[in-house]
Design a protein around this motif. Structure first.
Motif, PDB file in Angstrom:
ATOM      1  N   ASP A 181      12.833   1.294   4.349  1.00 34.77           N
ATOM      2  CA  ASP A 181      13.926   0.472   4.234  1.00 34.77           C
ATOM      3  C   ASP A 181      14.637   0.337   5.582  1.00 34.77           C
ATOM      4  O   ASP A 181      14.998  -0.690   5.998  1.00 34.77           O
ATOM      5  CB  ASP A 181      15.239   1.001   3.414  1.00 34.77           C
ATOM      6  N   ALA A 182      14.696   1.406   6.439  1.00 30.21           N
ATOM      7  CA  ALA A 182      15.264   1.299   7.966  1.00 30.21           C
ATOM      8  C   ALA A 182      14.493   0.392   8.745  1.00 30.21           C
ATOM      9  O   ALA A 182      14.808  -0.307   9.617  1.00 30.21           O
ATOM     10  CB  ALA A 182      15.097   2.669   8.578  1.00 30.21           C
ATOM     11  N   VAL A 183      12.962   0.394   8.504  1.00 31.58           N
ATOM     12  CA  VAL A 183      12.049  -0.588   9.213  1.00 31.58           C
ATOM     13  C   VAL A 183      12.221  -1.753   8.988  1.00 31.58           C
ATOM     14  O   VAL A 183      12.465  -2.570   9.617  1.00 31.58           O
ATOM     15  CB  VAL A 183      10.565   0.095   8.984  1.00 31.58           C
ATOM     16  N   LEU A 324      13.660 -13.897 -11.802  1.00 31.57           N
ATOM     17  CA  LEU A 324      14.008 -12.869 -10.762  1.00 31.57           C
ATOM     18  C   LEU A 324      13.337 -13.076  -9.605  1.00 31.57           C
ATOM     19  O   LEU A 324      14.002 -13.139  -8.400  1.00 31.57           O
ATOM     20  CB  LEU A 324      14.099 -11.580 -11.303  1.00 31.57           C
ATOM     21  N   LEU A 325      11.862 -13.428  -9.553  1.00 32.74           N
ATOM     22  CA  LEU A 325      11.053 -13.709  -8.458  1.00 32.74           C
ATOM     23  C   LEU A 325      11.305 -14.946  -7.901  1.00 32.74           C
ATOM     24  O   LEU A 325      11.108 -15.000  -6.610  1.00 32.74           O
ATOM     25  CB  LEU A 325       9.658 -13.427  -8.746  1.00 32.74           C
ATOM     26  N   ARG A 326      11.834 -15.912  -8.644  1.00 30.99           N
ATOM     27  CA  ARG A 326      12.074 -17.144  -7.998  1.00 30.99           C
ATOM     28  C   ARG A 326      13.089 -17.101  -7.153  1.00 30.99           C
ATOM     29  O   ARG A 326      13.182 -17.564  -5.850  1.00 30.99           O
ATOM     30  CB  ARG A 326      12.454 -18.183  -9.256  1.00 30.99           C
ATOM     31  N   LEU A 327      14.331 -16.446  -7.421  1.00 32.72           N
ATOM     32  CA  LEU A 327      15.579 -16.212  -6.436  1.00 32.72           C
ATOM     33  C   LEU A 327      15.462 -15.121  -5.540  1.00 32.72           C
ATOM     34  O   LEU A 327      15.821 -15.509  -4.491  1.00 32.72           O
ATOM     35  CB  LEU A 327      16.690 -15.872  -7.479  1.00 32.72           C
ATOM     36  N   TYR A 328      14.512 -14.288  -5.748  1.00 30.03           N
ATOM     37  CA  TYR A 328      14.285 -12.906  -4.913  1.00 30.03           C
ATOM     38  C   TYR A 328      12.906 -12.646  -4.367  1.00 30.03           C
ATOM     39  O   TYR A 328      12.457 -11.305  -5.008  1.00 30.03           O
ATOM     40  CB  TYR A 328      15.228 -11.885  -5.405  1.00 30.03           C
ATOM     41  N   PRO A 329      12.102 -13.548  -4.106  1.00 32.14           N
ATOM     42  CA  PRO A 329      10.718 -13.312  -3.856  1.00 32.14           C
ATOM     43  C   PRO A 329      10.685 -11.998  -2.512  1.00 32.14           C
ATOM     44  O   PRO A 329      11.363 -12.517  -1.621  1.00 32.14           O
ATOM     45  CB  PRO A 329      10.185 -14.599  -3.345  1.00 32.14           C
ATOM     46  N   ILE A 330      10.291 -11.047  -3.001  1.00 33.70           N
ATOM     47  CA  ILE A 330      10.154 -10.007  -2.041  1.00 33.70           C
ATOM     48  C   ILE A 330       9.510 -10.512  -0.451  1.00 33.70           C
ATOM     49  O   ILE A 330       9.751 -10.068   0.249  1.00 33.70           O
ATOM     50  CB  ILE A 330       9.675  -8.786  -2.717  1.00 33.70           C
ATOM     51  N   GLY A 331       8.264 -11.340  -0.886  1.00 33.07           N
ATOM     52  CA  GLY A 331       7.674 -11.535   0.112  1.00 33.07           C
ATOM     53  C   GLY A 331       8.285 -13.316   0.416  1.00 33.07           C
ATOM     54  O   GLY A 331       7.695 -14.116   0.094  1.00 33.07           O
ATOM     55  N   TRP A 332       9.164 -13.141   1.353  1.00 33.14           N
ATOM     56  CA  TRP A 332      10.067 -14.300   1.513  1.00 33.14           C
ATOM     57  C   TRP A 332       9.570 -15.202   2.518  1.00 33.14           C
ATOM     58  O   TRP A 332       9.896 -16.432   2.640  1.00 33.14           O
ATOM     59  CB  TRP A 332      11.538 -13.868   1.730  1.00 33.14           C
ATOM     60  N   LEU A 333       8.804 -14.785   3.441  1.00 36.61           N
ATOM     61  CA  LEU A 333       8.079 -15.423   4.860  1.00 36.61           C
ATOM     62  C   LEU A 333       6.677 -15.136   4.620  1.00 36.61           C
ATOM     63  O   LEU A 333       6.193 -13.901   5.033  1.00 36.61           O
ATOM     64  CB  LEU A 333       8.896 -14.911   5.996  1.00 36.61           C
ATOM     65  N   ILE A 436      22.120 -11.680  -0.370  1.00 40.90           N
ATOM     66  CA  ILE A 436      20.869 -11.048   0.059  1.00 40.90           C
ATOM     67  C   ILE A 436      20.980 -10.777   1.548  1.00 40.90           C
ATOM     68  O   ILE A 436      21.777 -11.449   2.372  1.00 40.90           O
ATOM     69  CB  ILE A 436      19.863 -12.568  -0.083  1.00 40.90           C
ATOM     70  N   LYS A 437      20.306  -9.361   1.821  1.00 37.90           N
ATOM     71  CA  LYS A 437      20.149  -9.019   3.035  1.00 37.90           C
ATOM     72  C   LYS A 437      18.764  -9.319   3.531  1.00 37.90           C
ATOM     73  O   LYS A 437      17.975  -8.787   3.044  1.00 37.90           O
ATOM     74  CB  LYS A 437      20.514  -7.473   3.257  1.00 37.90           C
ATOM     75  N   VAL A 438      18.623 -10.345   4.449  1.00 33.86           N
ATOM     76  CA  VAL A 438      17.230 -10.531   4.835  1.00 33.86           C
ATOM     77  C   VAL A 438      16.884  -9.558   5.908  1.00 33.86           C
ATOM     78  O   VAL A 438      17.431  -9.423   7.140  1.00 33.86           O
ATOM     79  CB  VAL A 438      17.424 -12.299   5.509  1.00 33.86           C
ATOM     80  N   ALA A 439      15.678  -9.056   5.679  1.00 34.37           N
ATOM     81  CA  ALA A 439      14.994  -8.167   6.416  1.00 34.37           C
ATOM     82  C   ALA A 439      13.308  -8.407   6.367  1.00 34.37           C
ATOM     83  O   ALA A 439      13.340  -9.422   6.162  1.00 34.37           O
ATOM     84  CB  ALA A 439      15.210  -6.683   6.078  1.00 34.37           C
ATOM     85  N   ALA A 440      12.563  -7.466   6.801  1.00 37.38           N
ATOM     86  CA  ALA A 440      11.389  -7.617   6.563  1.00 37.38           C
ATOM     87  C   ALA A 440      11.126  -8.194   5.048  1.00 37.38           C
ATOM     88  O   ALA A 440      10.272  -8.861   4.761  1.00 37.38           O
ATOM     89  CB  ALA A 440      10.536  -6.539   7.121  1.00 37.38           C
ATOM     90  N   ALA A 441      11.618  -7.458   4.144  1.00 38.04           N
ATOM     91  CA  ALA A 441      11.555  -7.983   2.892  1.00 38.04           C
ATOM     92  C   ALA A 441      13.128  -7.983   2.396  1.00 38.04           C
ATOM     93  O   ALA A 441      13.908  -7.369   2.959  1.00 38.04           O
ATOM     94  CB  ALA A 441      11.011  -6.972   2.015  1.00 38.04           C
TER      95      ALA A 441
END
Length: 460
Positions: A181-183, A324-333, A436-441
């Motif tokens: 999560d820190a990464v 849920l996956l539509r709104l919050y796809p973990i692989g967003w990019l 949403i907190k946009v990070a690597a995921a």
């Protein structure tokens, strides 16, 4: 692989100016990204970051071209928008490209086929049931719980038992989750400023190095010890990596086994933990959705433990997970680099250009979805799915690089939701959906705390 005669003369892409890109990204990255998609209206456009100007591709037909039909031309770029900062953690392996990815994929794919995962259902269900038992104490006492933290514990308990043969303890797995999560958060400055050289210090670098050091201190001794027993061990992930053979008959070296172990710990846990955190506020916010979900789980599961035979009957539960996956796809990019010149939607794509593909953007565009901001599981009723383009919803990517843990997510998430809601009802401490907190995921911006009550006492 240039343009064909039928495509006509390709045109230059319109550009979204720098003044509209950087300020919005800094202020609210998730909202800014969706706004870029809305401004594009589904056409291929360029995002102006000054010297870095990637092409944004959002239309399902164009996504099919990039991720599937011409996937050989649109490759993961080791020095690209997202992969460059993350490769310092994951290295060359299942999350990279080329030969290292191909070797790791060949070794790991048999562990994640739908048939094999289905064969693990009851073992996963029992592990999840044992972990959910620990919620009985807070439920009886009326003590609030942080559902994100509880889901991390439940998921790690199940995954470490079933896929890692308990070689990684649950406390160590949770420490790894915290480090990952820190990464995910620490690399965000580099994702937002992709042209900055790695040698140039940036915010987050120190936290990144600390997290990677902790992950290696926890996992490397386990990886090395497993090499000695791999031939006699079962089919856990680490032993499988050591025993695996590449197409030329060789074996993975320690560095690649380490990389793939780190990657698989992340991919088998992170999606379920993060995505399900948004479930609870959404179903409390919509009594109709909540009632349908409770009714289905009560009817199908009742008071029995959740098992394999229940899953195919939990159809509405699956629709809730898809939404849920539509709104919050973990692989967003999913950034890609064009190996050769091509044409997408009439726009010339030069060789070497960076392509930005984002489920977060496409999934929330009004061009492709009616009222995209509304949580509505009925979007995934069978007749709705049949009427929609296959590539309007692609939370796990697609083509050769589609996430190998996709089937595991649906199975594991369904088991967790059905097990928790067959035993408890709940109330949120704060009845709001976290941002949403946009990070690597993607991560929830705020914790989700709730109070559980045994379902039997509610019914009485």
């Amino acid at each position: 692989m240039g343009p064909t005669a039928t495509e006509g003369r390709p045109r230059r892409a319109e550009s979204i100016p720098l003044r509209h890109v950087l300020p919005n990204l800094v202020r609210d990255p998730a909202r800014a990204l969706v706004e870029f998609g809305e401004r594009s209206r589904g056409e291929v456009v360029r995002l102006n970051f000054g010297s870095f100007r990637p092409y944004l591709v959002t239309r399902p037909e164009h996504l099919q071209q990039v991720l599937r039909e011409k996937s050989g031309n649109y490759v993961r770029a080791g020095d690209g928008l997202q992969w460059r900062p993350l490769q310092r953690l994951f290295g060359q392996g299942i999350l990279s490209d080329g030969e290292p990815w191909s070797n790791s994929r060949q070794v790991l794919q048999p562990l994640f086929t739908a048939r094999r995962i289905d064969g693990l259902v009851d073992r996963l269900a029992e592990a999840i049931e044992d972990a959910v038992d620990e919620l009985d104490g807070p439920a009886r006492a009326g003590r609030p719980v942080d559902m994100g933290a509880e889901q991390a514990r439940i998921v790690c308990s199940a995954i470490m038992r079933v896929f890692f043969a308990d070689k990684i303890s649950v406390p160590d797995a949770l420490r790894i989750m915290e480090a990952q999560d820190a990464v995910a958060w620490s690399v965000m400055p580099r994702i937002l400023v992709p042209w900055a050289p790695l040698a140039v210090p940036m915010p987050g670098d120190r936290a990144f190095r600390r997290a990677v050091k902790l992950i290696d201190e926890l996992l490397l001794p386990i990886v090395r010890a497993s090499k000695e027993t791999a031939e006699s061990d079962g089919d856990d992930i680490i032993a499988t990596l050591w025993r695996g053979r590449t197409p030329d008959g060789g074996r993975l070296d320690e560095h690649q086994v380490r990389n793939d172990t780190v990657s698989m710990v992340a991919t088998t846990t992170e999606t379920t933990i993060s995505v399900l955190t948004w479930l609870w506020p959404h179903i409390e916010r919509d009594p109709v959705v909540a009632e349908r979900l409770y009714e289905e789980i009560d009817r199908v599961v009742g008071g029995a433990p959740v098992r394999r035979e229940h899953l195919r009957e939990l159809r509405y539960t699956r629709q809730v997970l898809e939404e849920l996956l539509r709104l919050y796809p973990i692989g967003w990019l999913f950034p890609r680099r064009a190996a050769e010149e091509d044409v997408i939607g009439g726009v010339r794509i030069p060789a070497g250009a960076t392509i930005v593909v984002s489920p977060l953007i496409t999934h929330r565009m009004s061009t492709f979805w009616d009222r995209p901001e509304v949580f509505d599981p009925d979007r995934f009723a069978p007749e709705q799915v049949r009427a929609r383009h296959r590539w309007a919803h692609f939370p796990f990517g697609g083509g050769p690089h589609q996430c190998i843990g996709m089937h595991l997510f649906y199975l594991e998430a369904t088991l967790i939701v059905a097990t928790v809601l067959s035993r408890y009802r709940f109330r949120l401490q704060r009845p709001t959906v976290p941002g949403i907190k946009v990070a690597a995921a993607l991560r929830p911006l705020d914790p989700v705390e709730l109070t559980l009550r045994p379902a039997a006492s509610v019914a009485a």
